[in-house]
Motif scaffolding. Sequence first.
Motif, PDB file in Angstrom:
ATOM      1  N   ASP A  15      74.802  39.469  23.675  1.00  0.00           N
ATOM      2  CA  ASP A  15      75.258  40.733  23.326  1.00  0.00           C
ATOM      3  C   ASP A  15      77.036  40.126  23.622  1.00  0.00           C
ATOM      4  O   ASP A  15      77.148  39.588  24.770  1.00  0.00           O
ATOM      5  CB  ASP A  15      74.385  41.866  23.989  1.00  0.00           C
ATOM      6  N   LEU A  16      77.678  41.468  23.682  1.00  0.00           N
ATOM      7  CA  LEU A  16      78.941  41.243  23.632  1.00  0.00           C
ATOM      8  C   LEU A  16      79.536  42.996  24.182  1.00  0.00           C
ATOM      9  O   LEU A  16      79.407  42.750  25.961  1.00  0.00           O
ATOM     10  CB  LEU A  16      79.835  41.888  22.673  1.00  0.00           C
ATOM     11  N   ASP A  17      79.410  43.957  23.746  1.00  0.00           N
ATOM     12  CA  ASP A  17      79.567  44.899  24.490  1.00  0.00           C
ATOM     13  C   ASP A  17      78.969  45.314  25.750  1.00  0.00           C
ATOM     14  O   ASP A  17      77.390  45.055  25.569  1.00  0.00           O
ATOM     15  CB  ASP A  17      79.404  46.320  23.474  1.00  0.00           C
ATOM     16  N   MET A  18      78.858  45.658  27.005  1.00  0.00           N
ATOM     17  CA  MET A  18      78.499  45.817  27.988  1.00  0.00           C
ATOM     18  C   MET A  18      77.132  45.152  29.005  1.00  0.00           C
ATOM     19  O   MET A  18      76.425  45.045  29.750  1.00  0.00           O
ATOM     20  CB  MET A  18      78.316  47.185  28.308  1.00  0.00           C
ATOM     21  N   THR A  19      77.332  43.576  28.060  1.00  0.00           N
ATOM     22  CA  THR A  19      76.761  41.905  28.100  1.00  0.00           C
ATOM     23  C   THR A  19      77.629  41.612  29.248  1.00  0.00           C
ATOM     24  O   THR A  19      77.674  41.434  30.355  1.00  0.00           O
ATOM     25  CB  THR A  19      75.723  41.794  27.868  1.00  0.00           C
ATOM     26  N   LEU A  20      78.757  40.567  27.817  1.00  0.00           N
ATOM     27  CA  LEU A  20      79.404  39.829  27.802  1.00  0.00           C
ATOM     28  C   LEU A  20      80.604  40.663  29.829  1.00  0.00           C
ATOM     29  O   LEU A  20      81.762  39.925  29.781  1.00  0.00           O
ATOM     30  CB  LEU A  20      79.600  39.207  28.012  1.00  0.00           C
ATOM     31  N   LEU A  21      81.294  41.508  28.457  1.00  0.00           N
ATOM     32  CA  LEU A  21      82.526  42.412  27.895  1.00  0.00           C
ATOM     33  C   LEU A  21      82.803  43.869  28.613  1.00  0.00           C
ATOM     34  O   LEU A  21      81.508  44.351  28.130  1.00  0.00           O
ATOM     35  CB  LEU A  21      82.980  41.858  27.177  1.00  0.00           C
ATOM     36  N   ASP A  22      83.137  43.890  29.815  1.00  0.00           N
ATOM     37  CA  ASP A  22      83.359  45.579  29.520  1.00  0.00           C
ATOM     38  C   ASP A  22      84.724  46.368  28.955  1.00  0.00           C
ATOM     39  O   ASP A  22      85.558  45.691  28.734  1.00  0.00           O
ATOM     40  CB  ASP A  22      83.402  46.310  30.795  1.00  0.00           C
ATOM     41  N   LEU A  88      87.964  43.404  29.531  1.00  0.00           N
ATOM     42  CA  LEU A  88      87.480  42.571  31.046  1.00  0.00           C
ATOM     43  C   LEU A  88      86.128  41.784  30.948  1.00  0.00           C
ATOM     44  O   LEU A  88      85.073  42.828  30.488  1.00  0.00           O
ATOM     45  CB  LEU A  88      87.894  43.464  32.452  1.00  0.00           C
ATOM     46  N   PRO A  89      85.873  40.540  31.162  1.00  0.00           N
ATOM     47  CA  PRO A  89      84.914  40.357  31.572  1.00  0.00           C
ATOM     48  C   PRO A  89      83.912  40.737  32.424  1.00  0.00           C
ATOM     49  O   PRO A  89      84.273  41.495  33.200  1.00  0.00           O
ATOM     50  CB  PRO A  89      85.072  38.730  31.632  1.00  0.00           C
ATOM     51  N   LEU A  90      82.601  41.634  32.680  1.00  0.00           N
ATOM     52  CA  LEU A  90      81.262  41.542  33.350  1.00  0.00           C
ATOM     53  C   LEU A  90      81.328  40.632  34.301  1.00  0.00           C
ATOM     54  O   LEU A  90      81.876  39.595  33.964  1.00  0.00           O
ATOM     55  CB  LEU A  90      80.549  42.018  32.931  1.00  0.00           C
ATOM     56  N   PRO A  91      80.981  41.168  35.752  1.00  0.00           N
ATOM     57  CA  PRO A  91      80.470  40.206  37.170  1.00  0.00           C
ATOM     58  C   PRO A  91      79.682  39.095  36.511  1.00  0.00           C
ATOM     59  O   PRO A  91      78.967  39.361  35.072  1.00  0.00           O
ATOM     60  CB  PRO A  91      80.123  40.571  37.796  1.00  0.00           C
TER      61      PRO A  91
END
Length: 215
Positions: A15-22, A88-91
């Motif tokens: 997934d993208l939002d809040m999985t890979l990226l904030d 931003l990329p999430l950790p």
Amino acid sequence: MADLAPGAPLTVGFDLDMTLLDTRPGIKATYDAIAAETGVWIDSALAVTRLGPPLEVELAHWFPEERITEVADRYRAMYPHTAVPACLPLPGAREAVEAVRARGGRAVVVTGKHGPNARLHLDHVGIGVDALAGSVWAQEKGAVLRAEGASVYVGDHLGDITGARAADALAVAVATGPFGAEALREAGADVVLDDLTAFPEWLESHLLGEPTRSR
């Protein structure tokens, strides 16, 4: 739940939002811009706690049905300028994608976000993936994951677990979105990780055939 057959290519969906990226700051700014332009109040701080479902689902909280298509089109037109630069990329996001590719696998993004805007996000942060499908949600994700041959789907939302189940894929949940670890487990996630920093180690264990477990 699908297991990776011996010799089969590894494909992992994300997934993208809040999985890979904030993406919350930029999405909030876009809702604020829509509110200013239309004169309709939107609680943007609340809206960004509900990321996951398609845009039209959120807009229905603020606009009458006959305006949703118009406002959604305007939102998507604004989005590259108001939202993409703020993401931003999430950790662990880059490392998670790289872990799949380092093992000869394919990393695919399957998201409810408008596909062209999702692509702009990935290009902005420099995360390369092998395929991208946008504007799909919950069970709809399952059809895409099946077509891509994904045996694992990673997401932060209960709808992502539904999508993994629909694809007969392993549901790996990360507690970086609106749901905590316990809620994700109760919804049927096979694995729950605090965030994607734990994903490369988990993937290695999974490929070695070790029992699936949360980290």
